[in-house]
Write a protein that holds these residues in place. Sequence first.
Motif, PDB file in Angstrom:
ATOM      1  N   HIS A   1      -2.292  -4.049   1.792  1.00  0.00           N
ATOM      2  CA  HIS A   1      -3.159  -3.702   2.918  1.00  0.00           C
ATOM      3  C   HIS A   1      -3.800  -2.335   2.717  1.00  0.00           C
ATOM      4  CE1 HIS A   1      -4.425  -3.897   7.166  1.00  0.00           C
ATOM      5  NE2 HIS A   1      -4.100  -2.626   7.240  1.00  0.00           N
TER       6      HIS A   1
ATOM      7  N   GLU B   1       1.782 -13.021   4.813  1.00  0.00           N
ATOM      8  CA  GLU B   1       0.810 -12.472   5.757  1.00  0.00           C
ATOM      9  C   GLU B   1       1.116 -11.044   6.177  1.00  0.00           C
ATOM     10  OE1 GLU B   1       3.982 -14.451   8.338  1.00  0.00           O
ATOM     11  OE2 GLU B   1       3.027 -14.763   6.391  1.00  0.00           O
TER      12      GLU B   1
ATOM     13  N   HIS C   1       5.837  -9.452  -0.152  1.00  0.00           N
ATOM     14  CA  HIS C   1       4.661 -10.324  -0.121  1.00  0.00           C
ATOM     15  C   HIS C   1       5.048 -11.767  -0.441  1.00  0.00           C
ATOM     16  CE1 HIS C   1       0.581 -11.688  -0.487  1.00  0.00           C
ATOM     17  NE2 HIS C   1       0.770 -12.059  -1.745  1.00  0.00           N
TER      18      HIS C   1
ATOM     19  N   LYS D   1      -9.611  -1.478   2.045  1.00  0.00           N
ATOM     20  CA  LYS D   1      -8.196  -1.151   2.181  1.00  0.00           C
ATOM     21  C   LYS D   1      -8.008   0.049   3.101  1.00  0.00           C
ATOM     22  CE  LYS D   1      -6.874  -4.227  -0.882  1.00  0.00           C
ATOM     23  NZ  LYS D   1      -6.177  -5.462  -0.462  1.00  0.00           N
ATOM     24  N   CYS D   2      -6.854   0.092   3.730  1.00  0.00           N
ATOM     25  CA  CYS D   2      -6.481   1.211   4.594  1.00  0.00           C
ATOM     26  C   CYS D   2      -6.129   2.431   3.748  1.00  0.00           C
ATOM     27  CB  CYS D   2      -5.296   0.795   5.451  1.00  0.00           C
ATOM     28  SG  CYS D   2      -4.602   2.098   6.467  1.00  0.00           S
TER      29      CYS D   2
ATOM     30  N   PRO E   1       1.215  -7.149   6.476  1.00  0.00           N
ATOM     31  CA  PRO E   1       0.399  -6.039   5.976  1.00  0.00           C
ATOM     32  C   PRO E   1       1.297  -4.961   5.358  1.00  0.00           C
ATOM     33  CG  PRO E   1       0.543  -5.943   8.368  1.00  0.00           C
ATOM     34  CD  PRO E   1       1.270  -7.187   7.952  1.00  0.00           C
TER      35      PRO E   1
ATOM     36  N   LEU F   1       2.842  -2.189  10.475  1.00  0.00           N
ATOM     37  CA  LEU F   1       2.687  -2.084   9.034  1.00  0.00           C
ATOM     38  C   LEU F   1       4.030  -1.747   8.404  1.00  0.00           C
ATOM     39  CD1 LEU F   1      -0.549   0.119   8.975  1.00  0.00           C
ATOM     40  CD2 LEU F   1      -0.417  -2.371   8.884  1.00  0.00           C
TER      41      LEU F   1
ATOM     42  N   LEU G   1      -8.580  -9.050   3.847  1.00  0.00           N
ATOM     43  CA  LEU G   1      -8.147  -8.552   5.144  1.00  0.00           C
ATOM     44  C   LEU G   1      -8.887  -9.258   6.268  1.00  0.00           C
ATOM     45  CD1 LEU G   1      -7.841  -4.716   4.588  1.00  0.00           C
ATOM     46  CD2 LEU G   1      -6.102  -6.477   4.390  1.00  0.00           C
TER      47      LEU G   1
ATOM     48  N   GLN H   1      -1.580  -7.572  13.576  1.00  0.00           N
ATOM     49  CA  GLN H   1      -1.243  -6.629  12.500  1.00  0.00           C
ATOM     50  C   GLN H   1      -1.083  -5.209  13.049  1.00  0.00           C
ATOM     51  OE1 GLN H   1      -3.993  -7.138   9.182  1.00  0.00           O
ATOM     52  NE2 GLN H   1      -2.763  -8.812   8.412  1.00  0.00           N
TER      53      GLN H   1
ATOM     54  N   GLN I   1     -11.255  -1.788   8.757  1.00  0.00           N
ATOM     55  CA  GLN I   1     -10.493  -0.600   9.109  1.00  0.00           C
ATOM     56  C   GLN I   1     -11.058   0.036  10.385  1.00  0.00           C
ATOM     57  OE1 GLN I   1      -7.818  -0.418   7.617  1.00  0.00           O
ATOM     58  NE2 GLN I   1      -8.386  -1.880   6.032  1.00  0.00           N
TER      59      GLN I   1
END
Length: 251
Positions: free
Chosen positions: A191, A164, A159, A213-214, A166, A146, A5, A143, A9
């Motif tokens: 992401h 690129e 992907h 990661k989110c 997210p 999402l 990333l 970004q 976050q």
Amino acid sequence: MNSMLEHSQPEKCQVFAHRGANREAIENTRNAFDKALRYAIDGIETDVQLSRDGVTVLWHDRFLDKIGMSGKHIDDFDYQQLRALINPDSDNEGIMTLDDFLRSYRQRCRLLIEVKNRDWEPVSRHHAKMRQTLDLIGSDPGQRILVSSFNLASLEYAHRYRVESPLIYNFETGQTIGDARKLLATHAFLHGFCLSIDSIDQAIVDLLHDYDKCAGVYTCNSDDEITKALQLGVDILISDLPQRALMLRDR
């Protein structure tokens, strides 16, 4: 730990209005989005379906029961037919295309676009929906937009199509931290994950953060649900009551 990333976050949990301010206006419409933006929300969550003639439109369910057409589906009709069927006399509560949505809101807040790819639809349409969504988003260096789905194969395709982008994987309620560990090992490009408020816990939030990661959660409406999500330290909180979530977060 994954270092793919570009951005860490956010320090503060971001509150996203679920389908706009859907308690104050018809969900996934311009009116609902505009009402949501009267609050200090961080983002808007919305849903993308495909009309019969291949136009990406904002609609949550496949069915059209909400407009009194029981048994009829969103993909039974071309876009112009849907315009004539769904609140045709209202510019602000008629069906909205993804293109119009992006033009109107991408500069005003963050966006979380859930692509509704389910088993009832051919894979070719899954792919078409993803391609259109990613093409319409285009360049997004910050970004701020999402793309999510419950369909892992669709995210894999997305992907490959645009590396690129997210991408957020939405967990079903029966999935566990064991599933998350496997996916972190095999799908490092993701992401983040978004889980239901009933199934998320501290262990999985910590695991996601360990991998940078989110961690998102849906759909938090009661004070207990919102407080739980905030205490767990999630990055994105999706709510039908964004004003309530903002008050509890900022208090």
